[in-house]
Write a protein that holds these residues in place. Structure first.
Motif, short mmCIF file in Angstrom:
data_model
loop_
_atom_site.label_atom_id
_atom_site.label_comp_id
_atom_site.label_asym_id
_atom_site.label_seq_id
_atom_site.Cartn_x
_atom_site.Cartn_y
_atom_site.Cartn_z
N CYS A 625 0.85 -1.18 0.00
CA CYS A 625 0.00 0.00 0.00
C CYS A 625 0.89 1.24 0.00
CB CYS A 625 -0.91 0.03 1.22
SG CYS A 625 -1.94 -1.44 1.40
N VAL A 626 0.58 2.18 -0.86
CA VAL A 626 1.36 3.40 -0.97
C VAL A 626 0.50 4.57 -0.49
CG1 VAL A 626 2.70 4.88 -2.50
CG2 VAL A 626 2.55 2.42 -2.97
N PHE A 627 1.03 5.33 0.49
CA PHE A 627 0.30 6.45 1.07
C PHE A 627 1.02 7.75 0.75
CE2 PHE A 627 -1.31 2.98 3.53
CZ PHE A 627 -2.59 3.34 3.91
N ASN A 628 0.23 8.78 0.63
CA ASN A 628 0.75 10.15 0.60
C ASN A 628 0.07 10.87 1.76
OD1 ASN A 628 1.65 12.69 0.13
ND2 ASN A 628 0.89 12.85 -1.98
N ILE A 635 -2.28 0.45 -4.61
CA ILE A 635 -2.14 -0.87 -4.01
C ILE A 635 -1.56 -1.79 -5.07
CG2 ILE A 635 -3.35 -2.87 -3.06
CD1 ILE A 635 -5.36 -1.07 -1.83
N ASN A 636 -0.49 -2.56 -4.70
CA ASN A 636 0.11 -3.53 -5.61
C ASN A 636 0.08 -4.90 -4.93
OD1 ASN A 636 2.18 -0.88 -5.82
ND2 ASN A 636 1.21 -1.55 -7.72
N TYR A 637 -0.01 -5.94 -5.75
CA TYR A 637 0.04 -7.31 -5.24
C TYR A 637 1.22 -8.02 -5.88
CZ TYR A 637 -4.76 -6.29 -3.88
OH TYR A 637 -5.87 -5.72 -3.32
N ALA A 638 1.85 -8.87 -5.09
CA ALA A 638 2.97 -9.64 -5.63
C ALA A 638 2.89 -11.05 -5.07
CB ALA A 638 4.30 -9.01 -5.26
N ASN A 639 3.01 -12.03 -5.95
CA ASN A 639 3.03 -13.42 -5.52
C ASN A 639 4.45 -13.83 -5.13
OD1 ASN A 639 0.26 -14.03 -5.92
ND2 ASN A 639 0.64 -14.10 -8.15
N ASP A 676 10.55 -2.36 -6.11
CA ASP A 676 9.75 -2.64 -7.30
C ASP A 676 9.24 -4.06 -7.35
OD1 ASP A 676 12.12 -3.95 -7.72
OD2 ASP A 676 12.85 -2.50 -9.19
N LEU A 677 9.44 -4.83 -6.28
CA LEU A 677 8.90 -6.18 -6.11
C LEU A 677 9.40 -7.17 -7.17
CD1 LEU A 677 5.18 -5.44 -5.11
CD2 LEU A 677 7.13 -5.94 -3.65
#
Length: 912
Positions: A625-628, A635-639, A676-677
């Motif tokens: 989750c990226v907040f400012n 929101i990004n998902y990574a397996n 960058d996952l």
């Protein structure tokens, strides 16, 4: 006529010289004057309760056998400097035979003397050849010259206790529940059969001893004095020398109490000078003790261990070059020191530097400077450890001799040498100076400590969970209050009570934050909680999960992962995000990672499972989750990634496992950059890994190190290149950020659980340069504000804090018990005091309401309480209880309480 007068004069003179008074056994009182002297004591005598016996100057009190003077009333034996009073025995034959009563009398005995009597006084009196007896009543075996039990109204001044013997403790004096004043007296050639050749101070006795000379006494242990059983005596400006212990245990002082020792010379006693036993906590300041006290904390801050340079053998006056001159405690306020020294000279000589000397004698003149001392630019480091020593000695010095190994061999003749310590351990340093006539050695025991980097981690304190059902979610370091020091913050979840707890602990081990986030929705399952900081604002991040009824075939669940962000200051929720995960048979949160750079990131690591009846497995997944500020912008998902491997990490690791309907299975690990996952390293069929992070300035240059498939591997900062790899048979690795070793900062510290060793690895080439067995099993390593490392160990949910940062948690004295805060600066002055003392404190934002000062006696009974109002910063205690009745002499405790919680507690001593 002249002849008649002359004959009459001779007759009167002869009558005076040969007059004597026989005192039979029984009760005595009244006045014994010089005309009736000597007084021949023919049996046990006693001063009855309420009666007074006065003995005039010059009288001789001579016991004709082994009899005692028992005092149940008042004894006034007040001699003068010119005409002392002498208590002795008629025949000393057999005195040295300890198995008989021959050659001695039974001494003066104050045994349970009623306190209703006025004070007794022994002034300018000689007490000699007192000798205790074997008896079923053990108290008859203590105190050869003087026995005092449960009585304190006694002044002993300018007396001479010599050649007395006790079968048990206290050759000269035994004190039990007694607190007399003993001033300007000589204790010489007294002996005890077991302990305390001169004085045995026992069982809640708090006497004060000023300006006494205690020499040539002998016992099996405690050649001079033994302090025991909850006693707090005060010894100021005594000279304690040339005493003997047959067992070579404690030639001078044997301490298993809490005495206050100030301005004393303790030198040339046979055996160890001072022994501090068990959990005794003496207050030792501005003394000169031969060989020092190597095991006593901070001994060398105020105390000396130098040759006192007496005038001569058995003459304990100070030579003008003595280091004891003008080296006593700088401020004598509240100590009630006598006006004169042992010789009757002014106690503080008003010269160019009017400061009290150390010892019983005050030097009456200007000293000749001659003092040995040195400093160093460091006293704690890794070998090889280079130390620069600086001579700060005083006087016309012509030579310097340094011994850095305590082996008697001179290592340097330079005034300010540099020395390299090659071996680990504690190093005792000696400096010998010479002015061409005299030499003086200064030794500092265990002054330099060297070792490997891991050996400098010291246990600072311990803390427990607030609630036994709390489960630790995270432990982090933050400087939320912007004071330049990072505080410990621990976050817990409590499934039973359905809440998250955030606990903050400051640099002094004091709880500074303790708040709860309550969960009210019954279908929400607690997972993780952590803290983060962004744009000088502190946030709480909580992770929860919901579960719906299973459905379908094979059964599967539908999950919602709830991410909530709260302000730490108010716990107000500012952001909530729900992410669905459907069709999985199991899902739980593995690790929560929060940090910020240009933007604020929250990483939620998950382990998800699936089962399609004949095949299944599990894998890791990450939500980023990226907040400012408080706004969620992406929101990004990574397996294949779900574990963050280090508190300061910018790397993640994922674990996958599967099995098929043919019975085959496999597992794999992947490592990814959180920036960058993307995956930069992976391995199959392994279940062991550990690594260190790139999120460190030094890793920007040296790359990231991981442990995978039996290798330590180091990748370039952009993960594009494998820089080196080293085979390691590591079962489970645990690594830190950079540490300093061998004067370089490119080393890593890791713990090998397979063989319980702490190891140091060179991050440049992967080689282990040091390995040491240790019982410390850290579960977290983080950094303090000064970039030193802090380690946390979990021992059955008792969290132990270690650090190698000397500036961190400096206020903790008892490592096992979290100490109360000193922020209120609680103190009293004067201490000791009579009749009143001022208790002062500083009220902060923590200490403004419902504040009180409570005073307790040594039994823990509250005797007085003061309520504090408005901006009040002090109170005066006048030594009375709540009913305004004066309390007795002794130790008292005072506490500052705020809203029912103790903020600080101190000890004070009332003298009367």
């Amino acid at each position: 006529m002249k002849k008649i007068f002359f004959l009459l004069f001779i007759l009167i003179y002869v009558c005076i010289i040969h007059s004597q008074t026989t005192i039979p056994a029984g009760n005595v009182s009244g006045t014994w004057n010089l005309a009736g002297s000597p007084y021949l004591i023919e049996g046990e005598i006693e001063i009855l309760n309420g009666e007074t016996l006065t003995i005039d100057p010059g009288c001789l009190i001579e016991f004709q056998g082994h009899y005692a003077l028992n005092v149940q009333g008042r004894l006034l034996a007040e001699g003068t400097a010119q005409d002392s009073i002498r208590f002795t025995v008629a025949d000393t034959t057999g005195f040295s035979n300890q198995g008989t009563l021959d050659g001695g009398w039974h001494g003066i005995r104050f045994n349970e003397t009623p306190a209703s009597n006025d004070s007794s006084r022994l002034l300018h009196s000689i007490i000699e050849y007192g000798k205790t007896r074997f008896a079923n009543n053990t108290w008859e075996r203590y105190g050869g010259g003087l026995f005092i039990n449960n009585f304190s109204k006694l002044l002993i001044s300018c007396c001479n206790f010599r050649n007395n013997f006790a079968i048990n403790g206290g050759g000269a004096i035994q004190l039990r529940l007694a607190s007399p004043k003993i001033i300007n007296s000589l204790f010489e050639n007294n002996k005890a059969g077991d302990t305390s050749g001169a004085l045995y101070i026992f069982n809640h006795s708090n006497p004060v001893l000023y300006n006494n000379l205690i020499i040539h006494n002998e016992a099996i242990s405690g050649g001079a004095i033994t302090f025991g059983l909850d006693s707090v005596p005060i010894l100021i400006n005594n000279t304690i020398c040339d005493n003997i212990t047959e067992s070579e245990i404690s030639g001078a002082l044997f301490i298993y109490a809490d005495p206050i020792l100030i301005n004393n010379i303790i030198f040339n006693n046979v055996g160890q000078q001072v022994i501090v036993y068990y959990n005794s906590q003496p207050d030792i300041r501005y003394n000169n003790i031969e060989n020092g006290l190597p095991n006593y904390p901070n001994y060398y801050e105020t105390n000396l261990d130098l040759d006192p340079f007496f005038v001569g053998e058995n003459d304990y006056h100070l030579n003008p070059i003595s280091s004891c001159i003008n080296r006593g405690i700088p401020d004598t306020t509240g100590l009630n020191i006598p006006e004169f020294d042992f010789d009757g000279n002014p106690r503080i000589y008003e010269g160019e530097n009017p400061r009290i000397d150390i010892g019983a004698y005050e030097y009456q003149g200007e000293p000749i400077p001659f003092f040995a001392d040195f400093t160093s630019d460091g006293n704690l480091g890794c070998v090889p450890f280079i130390v620069q020593f600086t001579d700060i000695s005083e006087g016309d010095i012509i030579s310097w001799e340094w011994d850095f190994d305590n082996d008697g061999i001179i290592d340097s003749y330079e005034q300010n040498p540099e020395y390299t310590f090659q071996n680990t351990g504690y190093h005792t340093i000696s400096l010998t100076i010479s002015n061409g006539v005299h030499s003086l050695m200064r030794t500092k025991y265990d002054y330099i400590e060297t070792g490997d980097a891991y050996s400098f981690y010291e246990e600072k304190f311990r803390f427990n969970k607030i609630n036994e059902n709390d489960e630790l979610c995270s432990i982090q370091l933050f400087d939320f209050n912007d004071d330049g020091q990072k505080e410990i913050y621990t976050c817990y979840k409590n499934t039973n009570e359905r809440n998250f707890r955030i606990l903050g602990i400051d640099i002094d081990g004091e709880t500074i934050y303790n708040n709860i986030i309550q969960i009210n929705n019954d279908d929400e399952i607690l997972e993780k909680v952590s803290l983060m900081e962004y744009n000088n604002t502190s946030f709480v991040v909580a992770i929860l999960k919901t579960s719906e009824e299973p459905g379908g075939y094979p059964p599967s669940n539908n999950y919602n992962i709830i991410i909530r962000v709260h302000l730490l200051e108010t716990l107000q929720m500012i952001t909530e995000e729900v992410s669905p995960f459907n069709g999985y048979s199991g899902c739980y949160t593995k690790r929560l990672k929060t940090y910020f750079d240009d933007e604020s990131f929250i990483f939620v690591g998950l382990r998800i499972s699936w089962d399609d009846m004949y095949a299944g497995g599990s894998s890791d997944k990450t939500i980023r989750c990226v907040f400012n500020g408080s706004d969620l912008i992406d929101i990004n998902y990574a397996n294949g990634i779900g574990t963050l491997i280090h508190p300061q990490s910018n790397l993640g690791a994922g674990y996958s496992y599967y099995w098929d309907d043919m019975g085959n299975s496999g597992s794999s690990i992947s490592f990814r950059s959180l920036d960058d996952l993307f995956t930069f390293a992976s391995s199959s069929n392994t279940s062991s890994y550990g690594l260190v992070s790139k999120n460190d300035d030094f890793f920007e240059y040296y790359g990231s190190v991981i442990y995978i498939s039996g290798y330590f591997k180091c990748y370039s900062p952009d993960y594009s290149t494998l820089l080196w790899e080293t085979p390691m048979s590591l079962n489970t690795g645990f690594c830190s950020s950079n540490i300093v070793f061998e004067d370089n900062d490119h080393y890593l510290l890791f713990y090998d659980y397979s063989n319980e060793t702490a190891n140091i690895i060179n991050r440049m080439n992967g080689q282990i340069v040091y390995s040491q067995p240790t019982s410390l099993h850290p579960f977290s390593i983080q950094k303090t504000a000064s970039s030193e490392l802090i380690l946390f160990e979990n021992n059955d949910d008792e969290y132990i804090v270690y650090t190698n940062d000397p500036n961190y948690f400096t206020g903790i004295e008892n490592h096992e018990i979290p100490q109360i805060s000193e922020k209120c600066n609680l103190k009293n002055f004067p201490n000791p005091f009579n009749p009143s003392t001022t208790i002062s404190f500083n009220l902060t934002t923590e200490c403004t309401e419902n504040t009180e000062i409570s005073i307790y006696n040594i039994k823990g009974q509250k005797i007085k309480q003061y309520s504090i109002f408005n901006l009040q910063s002090s109170i005066v205690w006048d030594g009375t209880d709540q009913t305004s009745k004066p309390v007795g002499s002794g130790v008292y405790f005072y506490q500052l309480n705020v809203d029912g919680q103790t903020k600080a507690s101190k000890k004070m001593l009332l003298l009367k």
